[in-house]
Design an enzyme around this catalytic site. Structure first.
Site, PDB file in Angstrom:
ATOM      1  N   CYS A   4       0.931  -1.117   0.032  1.00 35.19           N
ATOM      2  CA  CYS A   4       0.098   0.057   0.111  1.00 35.19           C
ATOM      3  C   CYS A   4       0.846   1.296   0.034  1.00 35.19           C
ATOM      4  O   CYS A   4       1.737   1.250   0.858  1.00 35.19           O
ATOM      5  CB  CYS A   4      -0.915  -0.048   1.157  1.00 35.19           C
ATOM      6  SG  CYS A   4      -1.681   1.541   1.371  1.00 35.19           S
ATOM      7  N   CYS A   7       0.737   3.155   3.325  1.00 37.18           N
ATOM      8  CA  CYS A   7       1.428   2.440   4.226  1.00 37.18           C
ATOM      9  C   CYS A   7       2.863   2.715   4.102  1.00 37.18           C
ATOM     10  O   CYS A   7       3.588   3.124   5.305  1.00 37.18           O
ATOM     11  CB  CYS A   7       0.960   0.941   4.359  1.00 37.18           C
ATOM     12  SG  CYS A   7      -0.378   0.762   4.992  1.00 37.18           S
ATOM     13  N   ASP A  30       0.280  16.935  -0.478  1.00 39.88           N
ATOM     14  CA  ASP A  30       0.010  16.090  -1.652  1.00 39.88           C
ATOM     15  C   ASP A  30       0.896  16.396  -2.707  1.00 39.88           C
ATOM     16  O   ASP A  30       1.526  17.287  -2.973  1.00 39.88           O
ATOM     17  CB  ASP A  30      -1.664  16.435  -2.070  1.00 39.88           C
ATOM     18  CG  ASP A  30      -2.017  15.564  -3.245  1.00 39.88           C
ATOM     19  OD1 ASP A  30      -3.124  14.747  -3.017  1.00 39.88           O
ATOM     20  OD2 ASP A  30      -1.381  15.447  -4.294  1.00 39.88           O
ATOM     21  N   HIS A  46      -3.986   0.368   8.538  1.00 40.70           N
ATOM     22  CA  HIS A  46      -4.634   0.330   7.122  1.00 40.70           C
ATOM     23  C   HIS A  46      -6.199   0.278   7.139  1.00 40.70           C
ATOM     24  O   HIS A  46      -6.619  -0.705   7.754  1.00 40.70           O
ATOM     25  CB  HIS A  46      -3.823  -0.799   6.370  1.00 40.70           C
ATOM     26  CG  HIS A  46      -4.412  -0.872   4.924  1.00 40.70           C
ATOM     27  ND1 HIS A  46      -3.913   0.117   3.707  1.00 40.70           N
ATOM     28  CD2 HIS A  46      -5.584  -1.301   4.397  1.00 40.70           C
ATOM     29  CE1 HIS A  46      -4.600  -0.158   2.814  1.00 40.70           C
ATOM     30  NE2 HIS A  46      -5.472  -1.114   2.990  1.00 40.70           N
ATOM     31  N   GLY A  92     -13.839   8.613  -7.247  1.00 44.78           N
ATOM     32  CA  GLY A  92     -12.666   9.116  -7.293  1.00 44.78           C
ATOM     33  C   GLY A  92     -11.355   8.942  -6.537  1.00 44.78           C
ATOM     34  O   GLY A  92     -10.276   9.458  -6.806  1.00 44.78           O
ATOM     35  N   THR A  94      -8.369   6.852  -5.758  1.00 39.01           N
ATOM     36  CA  THR A  94      -7.124   6.217  -6.619  1.00 39.01           C
ATOM     37  C   THR A  94      -6.059   5.853  -5.907  1.00 39.01           C
ATOM     38  O   THR A  94      -5.160   4.906  -6.084  1.00 39.01           O
ATOM     39  CB  THR A  94      -6.455   7.400  -7.452  1.00 39.01           C
ATOM     40  OG1 THR A  94      -5.790   8.306  -6.571  1.00 39.01           O
ATOM     41  CG2 THR A  94      -7.359   8.117  -8.338  1.00 39.01           C
ATOM     42  N   HIS A  97      -6.191   3.270   0.543  1.00 40.07           N
ATOM     43  CA  HIS A  97      -5.871   3.506   1.877  1.00 40.07           C
ATOM     44  C   HIS A  97      -6.748   4.712   2.245  1.00 40.07           C
ATOM     45  O   HIS A  97      -6.480   5.878   1.805  1.00 40.07           O
ATOM     46  CB  HIS A  97      -4.199   3.556   2.454  1.00 40.07           C
ATOM     47  CG  HIS A  97      -4.037   3.798   3.748  1.00 40.07           C
ATOM     48  ND1 HIS A  97      -3.087   2.976   4.363  1.00 40.07           N
ATOM     49  CD2 HIS A  97      -4.187   4.678   4.496  1.00 40.07           C
ATOM     50  CE1 HIS A  97      -3.035   3.289   5.405  1.00 40.07           C
ATOM     51  NE2 HIS A  97      -3.715   4.346   5.737  1.00 40.07           N
ATOM     52  N   HIS A  99      -8.228   8.239   3.302  1.00 38.21           N
ATOM     53  CA  HIS A  99      -7.598   9.489   3.381  1.00 38.21           C
ATOM     54  C   HIS A  99      -8.515  10.698   3.390  1.00 38.21           C
ATOM     55  O   HIS A  99      -9.383  10.496   2.712  1.00 38.21           O
ATOM     56  CB  HIS A  99      -6.230   9.628   2.617  1.00 38.21           C
ATOM     57  CG  HIS A  99      -6.689   9.530   0.988  1.00 38.21           C
ATOM     58  ND1 HIS A  99      -6.895   8.201   0.554  1.00 38.21           N
ATOM     59  CD2 HIS A  99      -7.081   9.954  -0.086  1.00 38.21           C
ATOM     60  CE1 HIS A  99      -7.257   8.112  -1.013  1.00 38.21           C
ATOM     61  NE2 HIS A  99      -7.304   9.510  -0.987  1.00 38.21           N
ATOM     62  N   HIS A 101      -8.471  14.626   2.362  1.00 41.50           N
ATOM     63  CA  HIS A 101      -8.055  15.712   1.583  1.00 41.50           C
ATOM     64  C   HIS A 101      -8.292  16.879   2.383  1.00 41.50           C
ATOM     65  O   HIS A 101      -9.496  17.075   2.700  1.00 41.50           O
ATOM     66  CB  HIS A 101      -8.255  16.134   0.190  1.00 41.50           C
ATOM     67  CG  HIS A 101      -7.863  14.995  -0.915  1.00 41.50           C
ATOM     68  ND1 HIS A 101      -6.958  14.955  -1.614  1.00 41.50           N
ATOM     69  CD2 HIS A 101      -8.777  13.657  -1.080  1.00 41.50           C
ATOM     70  CE1 HIS A 101      -7.062  13.742  -2.298  1.00 41.50           C
ATOM     71  NE2 HIS A 101      -7.956  12.891  -1.851  1.00 41.50           N
TER      72      HIS A 101
END
Ligand code: 5GP
Ligand code: ZN
Length: 113
Positions: A4, A7, A30, A46, A92, A94, A97, A99, A101
């Site tokens: 991952c 990870c 990012d 994870h 959307g 990609t 894991h 996350h 934004h």
């Protein structure tokens, strides 16, 4: 999880620009920012996506939102910001894991595309 990307970022195998870290949360810049401020907040455990949040792991989500509030304060994001968690193909996502934004320092359109 061995294969991952996030990870690997958490354990330092892949370098990142750290924004915040505690026992539960790692946050980094990012690589392809969509706003002048664009952080990615991930649980240190994870979890595949928002679809896999449950009573066993939701503490990580609470800790991520606490971390976001702290970073918003230290980064003085007083004019506002947006938190986004993409889920699955149509959502959307990609990287598999979980996350969040954190986007800020420009006007963000609504509804999103
Ligand atoms: P998603 O599209 O899954 O919601 O978000 C994944 C995010 O991870 C994207 O915004 C993408 O730019 C970012 N990303 C992908 N690979 C890397 C990387 O190796 N390093 C960093 N810092 N960000 C990455
Ligand atoms: Zn992972």
């Amino acid at each position: 999880m061995a294969d991952c990307l996030f990870c690997k970022i958490i354990n330092g195998e892949i370098p990142s620009t750290k924004i915040y870290e505690d026992e539960y949360v790692y946050a980094f810049a990012d690589i392809e920012p969509q706003a002048p401020f664009h952080g990615i907040f991930v649980p240190k455990k994870h979890i595949d996506s928002p679809a896999f949040i449950d009573g066993e792991n939701s503490i990580y989500v609470a800790k991520i939102y606490e971390a976001i509030a702290k970073v918003a304060k230290t980064e003085k994001l007083d004019k506002g910001f947006r938190v986004v968690a993409n889920c699955g193909e149509e959502g959307g996502q990609t990287v598999g894991h979980l996350h969040f934004h954190l986007l800020a320092r420009r006007y963000l359109q609504w509804p999103p595309g």
